[in-house]
Every structure is written in C-alpha cells, then in structure tokens.
Enzyme design. Structure first.
Site, PDB file in Angstrom:
ATOM      1  N   GLY A  21      38.941  52.996  33.165  1.00  0.00           N
ATOM      2  CA  GLY A  21      39.702  52.872  31.984  1.00  0.00           C
ATOM      3  C   GLY A  21      39.065  53.554  30.948  1.00  0.00           C
ATOM      4  O   GLY A  21      38.399  54.375  30.888  1.00  0.00           O
ATOM      5  N   PHE A  22      39.441  52.900  29.747  1.00  0.00           N
ATOM      6  CA  PHE A  22      39.196  54.027  28.469  1.00  0.00           C
ATOM      7  C   PHE A  22      37.667  53.646  28.287  1.00  0.00           C
ATOM      8  O   PHE A  22      37.148  54.893  28.341  1.00  0.00           O
ATOM      9  CB  PHE A  22      39.955  52.960  27.479  1.00  0.00           C
ATOM     10  CG  PHE A  22      39.400  53.505  25.970  1.00  0.00           C
ATOM     11  CD1 PHE A  22      39.101  54.898  25.444  1.00  0.00           C
ATOM     12  CD2 PHE A  22      39.062  52.578  25.084  1.00  0.00           C
ATOM     13  CE1 PHE A  22      38.794  55.130  24.305  1.00  0.00           C
ATOM     14  CE2 PHE A  22      38.769  52.720  23.924  1.00  0.00           C
ATOM     15  CZ  PHE A  22      38.594  54.122  23.434  1.00  0.00           C
ATOM     16  N   GLY A  71      43.430  51.191  34.596  1.00  0.00           N
ATOM     17  CA  GLY A  71      42.887  52.771  34.390  1.00  0.00           C
ATOM     18  C   GLY A  71      43.385  53.557  35.447  1.00  0.00           C
ATOM     19  O   GLY A  71      44.345  53.317  36.179  1.00  0.00           O
ATOM     20  N   LEU A  95      31.388  42.142  46.574  1.00  0.00           N
ATOM     21  CA  LEU A  95      31.028  43.654  46.718  1.00  0.00           C
ATOM     22  C   LEU A  95      29.551  43.584  46.963  1.00  0.00           C
ATOM     23  O   LEU A  95      28.651  42.836  46.396  1.00  0.00           O
ATOM     24  CB  LEU A  95      31.391  44.301  45.158  1.00  0.00           C
ATOM     25  CG  LEU A  95      30.908  45.572  45.197  1.00  0.00           C
ATOM     26  CD1 LEU A  95      31.770  46.593  45.978  1.00  0.00           C
ATOM     27  CD2 LEU A  95      30.949  46.314  43.843  1.00  0.00           C
ATOM     28  N   LYS A 100      41.231  35.527  36.508  1.00  0.00           N
ATOM     29  CA  LYS A 100      40.637  35.707  37.847  1.00  0.00           C
ATOM     30  C   LYS A 100      39.588  36.941  37.710  1.00  0.00           C
ATOM     31  O   LYS A 100      38.438  36.784  38.081  1.00  0.00           O
ATOM     32  CB  LYS A 100      41.549  35.821  38.818  1.00  0.00           C
ATOM     33  CG  LYS A 100      42.206  34.695  39.465  1.00  0.00           C
ATOM     34  CD  LYS A 100      42.767  35.020  40.698  1.00  0.00           C
ATOM     35  CE  LYS A 100      43.883  33.895  41.170  1.00  0.00           C
ATOM     36  NZ  LYS A 100      44.646  34.647  42.160  1.00  0.00           N
ATOM     37  N   ARG A 112      21.291  39.026  43.863  1.00  0.00           N
ATOM     38  CA  ARG A 112      20.703  39.457  44.988  1.00  0.00           C
ATOM     39  C   ARG A 112      19.863  40.852  45.028  1.00  0.00           C
ATOM     40  O   ARG A 112      18.743  40.955  45.581  1.00  0.00           O
ATOM     41  CB  ARG A 112      21.862  39.770  46.278  1.00  0.00           C
ATOM     42  CG  ARG A 112      21.171  40.023  47.534  1.00  0.00           C
ATOM     43  CD  ARG A 112      22.550  40.397  48.418  1.00  0.00           C
ATOM     44  NE  ARG A 112      23.345  41.612  48.041  1.00  0.00           N
ATOM     45  CZ  ARG A 112      23.027  42.865  48.177  1.00  0.00           C
ATOM     46  NH1 ARG A 112      22.009  43.343  48.744  1.00  0.00           N
ATOM     47  NH2 ARG A 112      24.062  43.688  47.759  1.00  0.00           N
ATOM     48  N   TYR A 144      42.868  35.741  28.424  1.00  0.00           N
ATOM     49  CA  TYR A 144      41.749  36.691  28.106  1.00  0.00           C
ATOM     50  C   TYR A 144      40.663  36.156  27.300  1.00  0.00           C
ATOM     51  O   TYR A 144      39.367  36.423  27.834  1.00  0.00           O
ATOM     52  CB  TYR A 144      42.428  37.950  27.346  1.00  0.00           C
ATOM     53  CG  TYR A 144      41.483  38.947  27.100  1.00  0.00           C
ATOM     54  CD1 TYR A 144      41.305  39.876  27.739  1.00  0.00           C
ATOM     55  CD2 TYR A 144      41.184  39.157  25.548  1.00  0.00           C
ATOM     56  CE1 TYR A 144      40.571  40.954  27.488  1.00  0.00           C
ATOM     57  CE2 TYR A 144      40.406  40.143  25.272  1.00  0.00           C
ATOM     58  CZ  TYR A 144      40.045  41.346  26.288  1.00  0.00           C
ATOM     59  OH  TYR A 144      39.172  42.124  25.870  1.00  0.00           O
ATOM     60  N   THR A 153      38.047  49.011  19.402  1.00  0.00           N
ATOM     61  CA  THR A 153      37.533  50.578  19.979  1.00  0.00           C
ATOM     62  C   THR A 153      38.539  51.251  20.235  1.00  0.00           C
ATOM     63  O   THR A 153      39.543  51.112  20.818  1.00  0.00           O
ATOM     64  CB  THR A 153      36.546  50.412  20.778  1.00  0.00           C
ATOM     65  OG1 THR A 153      35.503  49.425  20.418  1.00  0.00           O
ATOM     66  CG2 THR A 153      35.761  51.701  20.877  1.00  0.00           C
TER      67      THR A 153
END
Ligand code: NAD
Ligand code: UDP
Ligand code: UDP
Length: 317
Positions: free
Chosen positions: A15-16, A41, A66, A94, A109, A148, A178
């Site tokens: 992304g930006f 992105g 992940l 989410k 972890r 959001y 920004t």
C-alpha cells in the site's frame, strides 16, 4: 550471515505507507517480508525492490493465521480511504480485529516487537481540539465510518491486552492524514483527488463548504517516526499521535493545489459525507518528547513532490 539481519514483517506493505516503509527498511539492510492481499495495494508500488536480495513478498490475507519466523512486525494492513473501507465494511472490521489477533499471536510465539498503524479516526468527530492521546474520542459506533473507527479501536484494545496479559512489546501509533507519492489516484482521499482533478483541469470536488480542516503530514516524515517509535525502549508502548500539526481548511488546500498545478479547474461543492469530522489536528507533544521528532516538510513542498509523482504517473500511462 543471513540470519544476523533483523527479520521484519510489514503487513499491507504494497500500500501507500507500506511501500515507503519497505523501501526504507530494505535500504537500512533489514531482511524484509511484505505480506499483502492486494486489496488496495499494488505490486507496482514495490517494483523498485523486486530485485533486492533482502526483500520478499507474500500474497496473504492477515485475517488468516500466518506462521513465519520474525523479529519485528509493522501491522499496516487495512484499507485506509473511506471509499475503500466502506466498500466491504465487514471485511474492514475483520482485517482490523482478526488481523490484529493473528499478528499478535505471531508476535507472542516469535517474541517479536509489534507496531500497530492505528489512526486519528479513533478520536471520531472530536469535541476536543487539538487531540492528545488521553482523549477517549467521540465515535459513532453504528455509522458508515464505524467499521474502520471501531475496528481500529478494538485493535488498540487487543494490543494493550496482549501487552498486559502476555508481556508483548507493543508500539501503537495514531496516524493523522498523510500524503505523498504512491497514493492511489482513485482512492478518494482529498490530496490525491484534488491533484488528479487539477492536473486534468477537471472540477475540484469540495465536500461541504470546505471550511472543515485537516493537518497533512508528508510521507517521509511519517516513516521517520515509524522507525524511531519501533526503536524506543520497551516501556514505551504508545498510543502516540503522529502527524503534522500544520492545519489547513479543505478550501485552502484546493486553492493551493490549483495554484501549484497552474490548473484551470473550477471548484464545485458536493454534500459532506456522513460523520465527516469538522476539524482534526494532532497534538504531537508526546511524539516530540519520546522520539525527538517533528515533521520538517512544509505542505507546499510535499504537495510539489506529490504533484510531480502524479504528472509522471499520467505521462507513463
Ligand atoms: P493503503 O490502502 O494504501 O494500504 C493498505 C494495504 O493493506 C494495501 O496494500 C492493502 O492491499 C492491504 N490489505 C488490506 N486488507 C488486507 C488484509 N486483510 N490482508 C493483507 N493485506 C491487506 O493505505 P495506507 O494509507 O498505506 O495505510 C496503511 C495503514 O496506515 C492502514 O492500516 C491505515 O489504517 C493506517 N493509516 C493511514 C493513514 C493515511 O493518512 N494514509 C492515516 C491513518 C492511519
Ligand atoms: N497465530 C498466527 N501465527 C502464529 C501464532 C498464532 O497466525 O505464529 C494466530 C493463531 O491462529 C491464533 C491467533 O494468532 O488464532 C492468536 O494466537 P494466541 O496464541 O494469542 O491464541 P490461541 O492460539 O491460544 O488462540
Ligand atoms: N474531501 C473533499 N473532496 C474530496 C475528498 C475529500 O472535500 O474529493 C474532504 C472530506 O470530506 C474530508 C477531507 O476532505 O473532510 C479529508 O478527506 P479524506 O478522505 O482525505 O480523509 P479523512 O476524512 O479520513 O480525514
């Protein structure tokens, strides 16, 4: 030798802000893993890093677990512009909430330090001005911005609970507006909209009467603050406001961009979106104290660089 480099994960790296951060980390010699699902992105944002031996990309949605080995995490994944985060609001929440849980689980972890890209939107439509970190905010929990705002608020809650409950080293940044090169031309944010409209001599769309204010920070200054915050001692957790306190009205911004582009665009007025904050400006005294940082790019200079980027972008299309 490879393992001696710091292994840094950047979510939302295509992304930006993420692309600027990846560029800076790669230049610093870190081993950088960018994770992105390319929702807003683009791979193109990282073209310049593709050949670097200390950079790799993984297509992955952080709402799923992940498992990687990592020393630091910058969690930036989340659409940031109102039109994109409102397009699929359930997915936005989410990403903020499940995404935060997964990245915090990963940090727990691997014992990695973890940075959260939070937002000035946690203050909602503020009734305190300028906003400092102890202000709790004025947020509509059921409005169109709530996916959001509340998603990011819940992410902050999770960061502080993982910190208190599991001893995680956290760094929570509340980022204010920004701008800069590599903003998406269609992402609907005010600086990119006005520049794209001005370069095409198309009408400049002011929502409301243009008297609402924002304070705009140039991207390079923001990335300096991200890196400094990550390097602070473990007792510094934030939340810390990051932004440029130089406030401007949206009408002034439109006029400045028309001047800097020598555009023949005329201003047109459209309805103000629901829950659009009237005024927003950061109190950055805490950031100044802990980071010895203050944005140095003047709005006019940052706009000139952003305009050059968009000129080039349209030339090459
Ligand atoms: P952006 O939309 O350009 O970048 C967000 C990136 O996250 C994109 O590359 C997108 O594809 C990716 N993404 C979205 N959902 C994902 C998911 N579920 N899994 C993996 N990747 C996902 O926005 P940005 O301006 O670069 O903002 C980056 C972060 O900074 C966001 O978290 C945003 O909330 C925060 N922020 C930005 C601003 C600003 O003014 N730019 C202000 C406040 C906060
Ligand atoms: N998680 C992950 N990568 C890891 C470790 C955890 O994505 O390396 C995810 C995992 O799916 C879990 C979440 O992070 O749902 C939260 O992890 P935590 O250890 O806090 O909770 P638990 O596994 O006990 O639910
Ligand atoms: N805005 C505008 N015209 C546009 C895009 C935005 O007048 O084409 C206004 C918008 O209503 C808001 C301000 O500019 O008052 C900043 O909008 P942006 O979406 O960039 O950021 P945010 O509202 O999240 O601060």
């Amino acid at each position: 030798m490879e393992h001696l480099r710091k292994r840094v994960l950047v979510t939302g790296g295509a992304g930006f802000l993420g692309s600027h951060l990846c560029k800076r980390l790669v230049a610093n010699g870190d081993d950088v893993l960018c994770v992105d699902n390319y929702y807003t992105g683009q791979k193109k944002n990282l073209e310049h890093l593709m050949g670097a031996p200390n950079f790799e990309m993984l297509r992955h949605d952080i709402t799923f677990p992940l498992y990687v080995e990592i020393d630091e995490i910058y969690n930036l994944a989340c659409p940031a512009s109102p039109i994109h985060y409102q397009f699929d609001p359930v997915q936005t929440t989410k990403t903020s909430v499940h995404g935060a849980i997964n990245m915090l689980g990963l940090a727990k972890r691997t014992k990695a330090k973890i940075f959260q890209a939070s937002t000035s939107e946690v203050y909602g439509n503020p009734n305190l001005h300028p906003q400092n970190e102890s202000y709790w905010g004025h947020v509509n929990p059921i409005g169109s911005r709530a996916c959001y705002d509340e998603g990011k608020r819940c992410a902050e809650t999770l960061f502080f609970d993982y910190h208190r409950q599991h001893g995680l080293a956290i760094k929570v940044a509340r980022i204010f507006n920004t701008y800069g090169p590599r903003m998406h031309p269609n992402d609907g944010r005010v600086v990119s909209n006005f520049i794209v409209q001005a370069l095409n001599n198309a009408p400049i769309t002011i929502y409301g009467d243009g008297s609402q204010s924002r304070a705009f920070c140039y991207v390079d200054d923001m990335i300096d603050a991200f890196i400094s915050l990550m390097e602070t001692p473990e007792n510094i957790t934030g939340p810390v406001n990051l932004g440029n306190p130089e406030e401007t009205s949206i009408l002034m911004l439109a006029q400045k961009i028309i001047d800097l582009t020598d555009s023949t665009s005329k201003i047109i007025y459209q309805p103000l979106p629901e829950d659009d904050p009237i005024q927003r400006c950061p109190d950055i005294r805490y950031a100044e104290e802990i980071l010895q940082w203050r944005p140095s790019t003047k709005l006019e200079d940052g706009l000139k660089k952003t305009i050059s980027f968009f000129r080039e972008f349209f030339r090459n299309r």
